[in-house]
Design a protein around this motif. Sequence first.
Motif, PDB file in Angstrom:
ATOM      1  N   GLY A  34       0.651  -1.389   0.256  1.00 35.67           N
ATOM      2  CA  GLY A  34       0.030   0.441  -0.039  1.00 35.67           C
ATOM      3  C   GLY A  34       0.407   1.212   0.040  1.00 35.67           C
ATOM      4  O   GLY A  34       0.680   2.069  -0.464  1.00 35.67           O
ATOM      5  N   VAL A  35       2.112   1.219   0.572  1.00 33.97           N
ATOM      6  CA  VAL A  35       2.763   3.007   0.771  1.00 33.97           C
ATOM      7  C   VAL A  35       4.126   2.615  -0.409  1.00 33.97           C
ATOM      8  O   VAL A  35       5.081   1.317  -0.883  1.00 33.97           O
ATOM      9  CB  VAL A  35       3.300   3.370   1.705  1.00 33.97           C
ATOM     10  N   ILE A  36       4.342   4.021  -0.913  1.00 35.39           N
ATOM     11  CA  ILE A  36       5.406   3.495  -1.916  1.00 35.39           C
ATOM     12  C   ILE A  36       6.594   4.570  -0.854  1.00 35.39           C
ATOM     13  O   ILE A  36       5.694   5.602  -0.889  1.00 35.39           O
ATOM     14  CB  ILE A  36       5.211   4.503  -3.400  1.00 35.39           C
ATOM     15  N   THR A  37       7.898   3.795  -1.431  1.00 35.40           N
ATOM     16  CA  THR A  37       8.730   4.473  -0.256  1.00 35.40           C
ATOM     17  C   THR A  37       9.492   5.388  -0.900  1.00 35.40           C
ATOM     18  O   THR A  37      10.386   4.978  -1.970  1.00 35.40           O
ATOM     19  CB  THR A  37      10.051   3.745   0.424  1.00 35.40           C
ATOM     20  N   MET A  38       9.612   7.032  -1.263  1.00 35.92           N
ATOM     21  CA  MET A  38      10.858   7.599  -2.268  1.00 35.92           C
ATOM     22  C   MET A  38      11.981   7.410  -1.276  1.00 35.92           C
ATOM     23  O   MET A  38      11.968   7.952  -0.061  1.00 35.92           O
ATOM     24  CB  MET A  38       9.848   8.239  -2.878  1.00 35.92           C
ATOM     25  N   HIS A  39      13.293   7.727  -2.171  1.00 33.39           N
ATOM     26  CA  HIS A  39      14.309   7.751  -1.117  1.00 33.39           C
ATOM     27  C   HIS A  39      14.794   9.524  -1.758  1.00 33.39           C
ATOM     28  O   HIS A  39      14.390  10.476  -2.628  1.00 33.39           O
ATOM     29  CB  HIS A  39      16.134   7.082  -1.454  1.00 33.39           C
ATOM     30  N   VAL A  40      15.208  10.756  -0.513  1.00 31.56           N
ATOM     31  CA  VAL A  40      15.566  12.020  -0.285  1.00 31.56           C
ATOM     32  C   VAL A  40      17.211  11.583  -0.190  1.00 31.56           C
ATOM     33  O   VAL A  40      17.401  11.105   1.072  1.00 31.56           O
ATOM     34  CB  VAL A  40      14.175  12.814   0.705  1.00 31.56           C
TER      35      VAL A  40
END
Length: 125
Positions: free
Chosen positions: A90-96
């Motif tokens: 359900g959740v997409i993780t993006m890197h910062v």
Amino acid sequence: MRGSSIMAEGEESVELKFRVYDGTDIAHHTYASSTTVATLKERLVAEWPHDKTHIPKSVNDVKLIYAGRVLENNKTLAESRIPFGDLPGGVITMHVVVQPPLARKKTDKNQDEKPKQNLCSCTIL
């Protein structure tokens, strides 16, 4: 996000969170497919935890990475090929990544200032 979290009827949305360099996740919300990468960065800068070593001063200090690609400010989530709909987990993780422009300029300048070293060594017998 200054009104951008309001979605038009029928517009797709996606749940995102953003992982910073120390593994902390921030700005976990649902975003519309029409949200631009620049808008995401504005939110990240506004919500950035002040206890971190590296703190971005503007959206230009922040790079968002998804699936090995640096996302462009002027593109929407849909244009950036972020998957919408039912996702496993359900959740997409993006890197910062925080990289102030000054640090980039210093790095480029240091590259230019270093004399070229001849690493080749030939011996004639």
